[in-house]
Design a protein around this motif. Sequence first.
Motif, short mmCIF file in Angstrom:
data_model
loop_
_atom_site.label_atom_id
_atom_site.label_comp_id
_atom_site.label_asym_id
_atom_site.label_seq_id
_atom_site.Cartn_x
_atom_site.Cartn_y
_atom_site.Cartn_z
N GLN A 192 36.69 77.47 25.48
CA GLN A 192 37.13 77.33 24.56
C GLN A 192 37.92 75.50 24.33
OE1 GLN A 192 38.32 79.21 21.48
NE2 GLN A 192 35.99 79.45 21.97
N ALA A 193 37.49 75.00 25.65
CA ALA A 193 38.63 74.04 25.50
C ALA A 193 37.88 72.55 26.34
CB ALA A 193 39.34 74.16 27.47
N ILE A 194 38.67 71.29 25.99
CA ILE A 194 37.78 70.30 26.54
C ILE A 194 38.69 70.16 27.68
CG2 ILE A 194 37.60 69.20 24.31
CD1 ILE A 194 40.21 67.94 24.84
N PRO A 195 37.73 68.76 28.33
CA PRO A 195 38.63 68.67 29.68
C PRO A 195 39.97 67.62 29.54
CG PRO A 195 36.34 68.47 29.74
CD PRO A 195 36.82 68.24 27.88
N PRO A 196 41.26 68.34 30.50
CA PRO A 196 42.01 67.24 30.03
C PRO A 196 41.92 65.82 30.20
CG PRO A 196 43.21 68.76 31.32
CD PRO A 196 41.72 68.76 31.38
N ALA A 197 41.15 65.78 30.98
CA ALA A 197 40.82 64.20 30.88
C ALA A 197 40.27 62.83 29.15
CB ALA A 197 39.57 63.47 31.95
N TYR A 198 40.21 63.81 28.89
CA TYR A 198 40.06 63.29 26.90
C TYR A 198 40.70 62.79 26.20
CZ TYR A 198 34.65 65.06 27.55
OH TYR A 198 33.23 65.67 27.99
N SER A 199 41.55 63.92 26.72
CA SER A 199 42.78 64.39 25.45
C SER A 199 43.62 62.79 26.71
CB SER A 199 44.02 65.45 25.16
OG SER A 199 43.49 66.23 26.60
N GLU A 200 43.44 62.58 27.62
CA GLU A 200 44.57 62.15 28.55
C GLU A 200 44.03 60.21 27.82
OE1 GLU A 200 44.68 62.33 33.01
OE2 GLU A 200 45.97 60.18 32.95
N HIS A 201 43.00 60.26 28.32
CA HIS A 201 42.24 59.03 27.75
C HIS A 201 42.97 58.28 26.68
CE1 HIS A 201 39.45 55.62 27.76
NE2 HIS A 201 39.10 56.12 26.47
N ILE A 202 42.23 59.47 25.29
CA ILE A 202 42.86 58.73 23.92
C ILE A 202 44.63 58.54 24.02
CG2 ILE A 202 43.15 60.09 21.65
CD1 ILE A 202 40.20 61.15 22.45
N ALA A 203 45.07 60.14 25.10
CA ALA A 203 46.97 60.04 24.20
C ALA A 203 47.06 58.67 24.85
CB ALA A 203 47.26 60.68 24.71
N ARG A 204 46.77 57.29 25.79
CA ARG A 204 47.31 57.06 25.97
C ARG A 204 46.56 55.40 25.11
NH1 ARG A 204 49.65 57.01 31.30
NH2 ARG A 204 48.27 58.50 32.37
N ALA A 205 45.61 55.84 24.60
CA ALA A 205 45.11 55.01 23.55
C ALA A 205 46.24 54.51 22.23
CB ALA A 205 43.95 54.91 23.40
N ALA A 206 46.66 55.81 22.10
CA ALA A 206 47.21 56.28 21.03
C ALA A 206 48.99 54.94 21.02
CB ALA A 206 48.36 57.50 20.59
N ARG A 207 48.38 54.83 19.41
CA ARG A 207 49.09 53.94 18.86
C ARG A 207 49.96 54.28 17.33
NH1 ARG A 207 48.59 52.40 22.63
NH2 ARG A 207 47.67 50.40 23.86
N PRO A 208 51.06 53.60 17.19
CA PRO A 208 51.52 53.66 15.51
C PRO A 208 50.71 53.52 14.47
CG PRO A 208 53.05 52.44 16.93
CD PRO A 208 52.30 52.45 17.97
N THR A 209 51.01 54.40 13.61
CA THR A 209 50.06 54.24 12.48
C THR A 209 50.34 53.05 11.49
OG1 THR A 209 49.42 56.55 12.12
CG2 THR A 209 48.63 55.32 10.35
N PRO A 210 49.68 51.77 11.10
CA PRO A 210 50.51 50.71 10.03
C PRO A 210 50.81 52.11 8.90
CG PRO A 210 48.15 50.14 11.11
CD PRO A 210 48.27 51.62 11.47
N THR A 211 52.59 51.23 7.95
CA THR A 211 53.13 51.41 6.95
C THR A 211 51.82 50.69 6.21
OG1 THR A 211 54.54 49.90 6.92
CG2 THR A 211 54.15 52.43 8.25
N LYS A 212 52.39 51.36 4.17
CA LYS A 212 51.44 51.15 3.58
C LYS A 212 51.90 48.79 3.05
CE LYS A 212 48.96 53.72 0.70
NZ LYS A 212 49.34 54.93 0.97
N GLU A 213 54.14 49.17 3.11
CA GLU A 213 54.87 48.18 3.65
C GLU A 213 54.49 47.27 4.28
OE1 GLU A 213 55.68 51.53 4.31
OE2 GLU A 213 55.49 51.00 1.60
N ASP A 214 53.90 47.30 5.58
CA ASP A 214 53.83 46.31 6.80
C ASP A 214 52.08 46.68 7.33
OD1 ASP A 214 53.32 44.85 8.94
OD2 ASP A 214 55.60 45.11 9.59
N PRO A 215 51.56 45.85 6.95
CA PRO A 215 49.89 46.34 8.05
C PRO A 215 49.74 46.43 9.02
CG PRO A 215 49.84 44.65 6.41
CD PRO A 215 51.37 45.25 5.80
#
Length: 220
Positions: A192-215
């Motif tokens: 059922q799992a994904i390799p942890p390497a996938y989520s590690e790669h993605i989590a390192r790229a995670a950025r805050p979502t721009p808000t409508k007020e300040d793109p």
Amino acid sequence: VRRALDLFCGAGGATRGLQRAGFHVTGVDVFPQPSYVGDRFIEADATALPLTLEELREFDFIWASPPCQRHTQLRGLGKAKASDVDLIPVTRELLRLSGVPYVIENVVGAPLINPVTLCGSMFGLAVKRHRLFEATFPIEPPRCACRGRRNIAVYGKSPAHRLPDGVIRARDLQHGREAMGIDWMNWRELTQAIPPAYSEHIARAARPTPTKEDPRGPVE
Ligand SMILES: C[S@@+](CC[C@H](N)C(=O)[O-])C[C@H]1O[C@@H](n2cnc3c(N)ncnc32)[C@H](O)[C@@H]1O
């Protein structure tokens, strides 16, 4: 500490990668998960609002792996049941409402929006295990090298499960674990799992979502 939520966490393949990227991880699954590797576990239906919007917003990042039986290519083998409802739309709606940066993971063929594909070969793993990722921030996939390479299959009822020609089955649990980069799961959890390497790669790229007020997004 940055905090991540892992919805539909299973035994925590995705969770382990988030931890490696430095997150404290809370997992949610509708079934008990005695092997779960996260920092905190909530047994609940992820689509039935087990957390309020305020509680969701306390997380820096949300991962969601809704069940994929409905979209998996094995469907053609007559495995899909009418009860395999599609949890992707309701999950996406919840994540959008939260405003928290998120990723939805699913199998090839699932109706994700502008998904990026990751493959085990991108991380030196022996599984091919292509998976799609819909995210609120850009994901750069590493170079894929799976073409013509061996692909260790980690699915089916047991390592001895019959597979299509050309796919090499994992010899046993240990072989499957090595191919996935996971050392704590039983066979069922591993399939059922994904390799942890996938989520590690993605989590390192995670950025805050721009808000409508300040793109440009919140000031760091
Ligand atoms: C594909 S598995 C997730 C595997 C996990 N991402 C990993 O890497 O190990 C999907 C999980 O969703 C859980 N699940 C199914 N329906 C659910 C629901 N409504 N709420 C929470 N969890 C659910 C299942 O018990 C299963 O563990």
